[in-house]
Design a protein around this motif. Structure first.
Motif, PDB file in Angstrom:
ATOM      1  N   GLU A   1       0.763  -1.231  -0.052  1.00 40.46           N
ATOM      2  CA  GLU A   1      -0.055   0.070   0.027  1.00 40.46           C
ATOM      3  C   GLU A   1       0.958   1.208  -0.071  1.00 40.46           C
ATOM      4  N   THR A   2       0.009   2.469  -0.295  1.00 42.67           N
ATOM      5  CA  THR A   2       0.769   3.590  -0.200  1.00 42.67           C
ATOM      6  C   THR A   2       0.330   4.386   1.229  1.00 42.67           C
ATOM      7  N   ILE A   3       1.441   4.880   2.068  1.00 40.42           N
ATOM      8  CA  ILE A   3       1.150   5.584   3.066  1.00 40.42           C
ATOM      9  C   ILE A   3       1.800   7.088   3.004  1.00 40.42           C
ATOM     10  N   PHE A   4       1.166   7.848   3.717  1.00 37.14           N
ATOM     11  CA  PHE A   4       1.755   9.251   3.972  1.00 37.14           C
ATOM     12  C   PHE A   4       2.297   9.530   5.426  1.00 37.14           C
ATOM     13  N   ILE A   5       3.401   9.887   5.589  1.00 38.83           N
ATOM     14  CA  ILE A   5       4.075  10.053   6.900  1.00 38.83           C
ATOM     15  C   ILE A   5       4.231  11.575   7.031  1.00 38.83           C
ATOM     16  N   ASP A   6       3.526  12.317   7.991  1.00 44.45           N
ATOM     17  CA  ASP A   6       3.673  13.834   8.242  1.00 44.45           C
ATOM     18  C   ASP A   6       5.080  14.141   8.784  1.00 44.45           C
ATOM     19  N   CYS A   7       5.303  15.559   8.800  1.00 44.79           N
ATOM     20  CA  CYS A   7       6.522  15.892   9.080  1.00 44.79           C
ATOM     21  C   CYS A   7       6.836  16.222  10.631  1.00 44.79           C
ATOM     22  N   GLY A   8       7.619  16.631  11.085  1.00 44.92           N
ATOM     23  CA  GLY A   8       8.168  16.557  12.517  1.00 44.92           C
ATOM     24  C   GLY A   8       8.964  15.662  13.066  1.00 44.92           C
ATOM     25  N   THR A   9       8.745  15.293  14.241  1.00 41.13           N
ATOM     26  CA  THR A   9       9.566  14.285  14.983  1.00 41.13           C
ATOM     27  C   THR A   9       8.922  12.967  15.379  1.00 41.13           C
ATOM     28  N   THR A  10       7.521  13.317  15.687  1.00 40.50           N
ATOM     29  CA  THR A  10       6.732  12.262  16.133  1.00 40.50           C
ATOM     30  C   THR A  10       6.706  10.834  15.489  1.00 40.50           C
ATOM     31  N   LEU A  11       6.563  11.066  14.091  1.00 36.07           N
ATOM     32  CA  LEU A  11       6.287   9.988  13.154  1.00 36.07           C
ATOM     33  C   LEU A  11       7.717   9.256  12.792  1.00 36.07           C
ATOM     34  N   LEU A  12       8.707   9.649  13.201  1.00 34.23           N
ATOM     35  CA  LEU A  12       9.961   9.239  12.803  1.00 34.23           C
ATOM     36  C   LEU A  12      10.066   7.736  12.995  1.00 34.23           C
ATOM     37  N   SER A  13       9.739   7.352  14.050  1.00 34.59           N
ATOM     38  CA  SER A  13       9.692   6.005  14.681  1.00 34.59           C
ATOM     39  C   SER A  13       8.860   4.952  13.941  1.00 34.59           C
ATOM     40  N   LEU A  14       7.852   5.537  13.494  1.00 34.40           N
ATOM     41  CA  LEU A  14       6.761   4.702  12.441  1.00 34.40           C
ATOM     42  C   LEU A  14       7.639   3.814  11.485  1.00 34.40           C
ATOM     43  N   ILE A  15       8.614   4.529  10.974  1.00 34.57           N
ATOM     44  CA  ILE A  15       9.499   3.896   9.655  1.00 34.57           C
ATOM     45  C   ILE A  15      10.251   2.616  10.369  1.00 34.57           C
ATOM     46  N   ASP A  16      10.567   2.575  11.740  1.00 36.06           N
ATOM     47  CA  ASP A  16      11.108   1.547  12.211  1.00 36.06           C
ATOM     48  C   ASP A  16      10.244   0.359  12.392  1.00 36.06           C
ATOM     49  N   TYR A  17       8.897   0.426  11.964  1.00 36.20           N
ATOM     50  CA  TYR A  17       7.889  -0.570  12.338  1.00 36.20           C
ATOM     51  C   TYR A  17       7.331  -1.109  10.824  1.00 36.20           C
ATOM     52  N   ILE A  18       7.888  -0.586   9.845  1.00 37.43           N
ATOM     53  CA  ILE A  18       7.476  -1.146   8.608  1.00 37.43           C
ATOM     54  C   ILE A  18       8.293  -2.460   8.435  1.00 37.43           C
ATOM     55  N   PRO A  19       7.403  -3.386   8.285  1.00 40.70           N
ATOM     56  CA  PRO A  19       7.940  -4.722   8.244  1.00 40.70           C
ATOM     57  C   PRO A  19       9.159  -4.820   7.068  1.00 40.70           C
ATOM     58  N   ASP A  20      10.086  -5.516   7.404  1.00 40.17           N
ATOM     59  CA  ASP A  20      11.138  -5.715   6.149  1.00 40.17           C
ATOM     60  C   ASP A  20      10.503  -6.501   4.921  1.00 40.17           C
ATOM     61  N   ASP A  21       9.255  -7.279   5.139  1.00 39.21           N
ATOM     62  CA  ASP A  21       8.901  -8.025   4.190  1.00 39.21           C
ATOM     63  C   ASP A  21       7.805  -7.529   3.354  1.00 39.21           C
ATOM     64  N   TYR A  22       7.486  -6.185   3.734  1.00 34.53           N
ATOM     65  CA  TYR A  22       6.502  -5.011   3.001  1.00 34.53           C
ATOM     66  C   TYR A  22       7.030  -4.571   1.797  1.00 34.53           C
ATOM     67  N   SER A  23       6.470  -4.300   0.993  1.00 38.96           N
ATOM     68  CA  SER A  23       6.880  -3.413  -0.206  1.00 38.96           C
ATOM     69  C   SER A  23       5.942  -2.268   0.138  1.00 38.96           C
ATOM     70  N   ILE A  24       6.373  -0.893   0.214  1.00 35.40           N
ATOM     71  CA  ILE A  24       5.436   0.046   0.502  1.00 35.40           C
ATOM     72  C   ILE A  24       6.119   1.236  -0.141  1.00 35.40           C
ATOM     73  N   THR A  25       5.060   2.165  -0.601  1.00 33.12           N
ATOM     74  CA  THR A  25       5.371   3.312  -1.012  1.00 33.12           C
ATOM     75  C   THR A  25       4.752   4.303   0.010  1.00 33.12           C
ATOM     76  N   ALA A  26       5.847   5.390   0.397  1.00 38.76           N
ATOM     77  CA  ALA A  26       5.828   6.201   1.405  1.00 38.76           C
ATOM     78  C   ALA A  26       5.860   7.762   0.943  1.00 38.76           C
ATOM     79  N   VAL A  27       4.668   8.574   1.025  1.00 47.94           N
ATOM     80  CA  VAL A  27       4.855   9.930   0.504  1.00 47.94           C
ATOM     81  C   VAL A  27       5.050  10.794   1.735  1.00 47.94           C
ATOM     82  N   CYS A  28       6.105  11.843   1.631  1.00 52.08           N
ATOM     83  CA  CYS A  28       6.549  12.661   2.771  1.00 52.08           C
ATOM     84  C   CYS A  28       6.895  14.058   2.309  1.00 52.08           C
ATOM     85  N   TYR A  29       6.804  15.012   3.051  1.00 56.69           N
ATOM     86  CA  TYR A  29       7.411  16.240   2.702  1.00 56.69           C
ATOM     87  C   TYR A  29       8.483  16.831   3.722  1.00 56.69           C
TER      88      TYR A  29
END
Length: 244
Positions: free
Chosen positions: A96-124
């Motif tokens: 799936e395609t996810i959007f990750i907002d700016c700032g510092t709160t959501l940085l850790s979310l990236i660590d929890y993306i499973p290694d076997d998941y193919s993901i498209t991530a949108v950010c700014y």
């Protein structure tokens, strides 16, 4: 054999590559040494490390004038932010395609993306994009526009137009203030149009914040609480209740 000091320098450098900023006490805990030892290591390696308001940062960030505000935000309620991201990560789906907002709160979310998941991530935001690019399983879409050092993010018509051509399954949105009546607010007006457009386009949007944001109102309103499928904090999906 690598000396203990060399290992500390390496470990500190790797930690800063991931987090961009560490409070002195957190660095001491991470390295299992005294704060005085960390200070000495930093002082002896001016080409790698520097201080920014009591925080350790890569010297390149100081040279690049990374804002003090972002450094403070990274350290504030760090464990709660990480736990909120851990709870939000269950909404990341394979392919799936996810959007990750700016700032510092959501940085850790990236660590929890499973290694076997193919993901498209949108950010700014630069700090989000830099961390995403280190994940081999993630394709990154970076929204452009005018750069704002205050949040290391971009805004403008070009970025908003790009969103028209994207299909976003799930948006993870952050806020600096969350109020039951006034809704979600942020400190920077340039962020609001990006957040609003993403919320309008995404199939699902989740507000991810630590509970310290509850009861606060910041200058830029961007969405009522009802715009989100859920509000996720370090305690999980929650009602908006103010801390006692």
């Amino acid at each position: 054999m690598v000396s203990r000091k060399a290992k500390r320098i390496r470990d500190l450098s790797e930690a800063l590559t991931e987090r961009r900023v560490l409070h002195l006490r957190d660095a001491a805990l991470l390295l299992n040494v005294s704060e005085m030892t960390v200070r000495r290591d930093v002082a002896e390696n001016p080409g790698q490390f520097g201080y920014l308001g009591g925080h350790i940062v890569p010297v390149a960030d100081i040279d690049g004038d990374v804002p003090y505000e972002l450094a403070r935000a990274a350290d504030s309620h760090a464990s709660a932010k990480r736990e909120a991201c851990a709870r939000a990560a269950k909404y990341i789906r394979r392919d799936e395609t996810i959007f990750i907002d700016c700032g510092t709160t959501l940085l850790s979310l990236i660590d929890y993306i499973p290694d076997d998941y193919s993901i498209t991530a949108v950010c700014y935001a630069l700090n989000v994009a830099e961390k995403l690019t280190r994940r081999a399983n993630v394709s990154v879409v970076m929204l452009g526009g005018l750069y704002h050092p205050s949040s290391a993010s971009f805004s403008g018509a070009s970025g908003l137009d790009t969103l028209n051509y994207l299909g976003i399954n799930t948006a993870f949105i952050s806020a600096a203030g969350v109020d039951l009546n006034r809704g979600a607010t942020c400190a920077h007006f340039h962020e609001a149009p990006v957040k609003q457009k993403v919320i309008s386009l995404a199939q699902k949007s989740f507000l991810v914040v630590d509970r310290s944001k509850f009861g606060k109102i910041k200058p830029a309103f961007f969405a009522p609480i009802g715009a989100f499928q859920a509000v996720i904090t370090e305690e999980g999906e929650t009602d908006i209740t103010y801390p006692q």
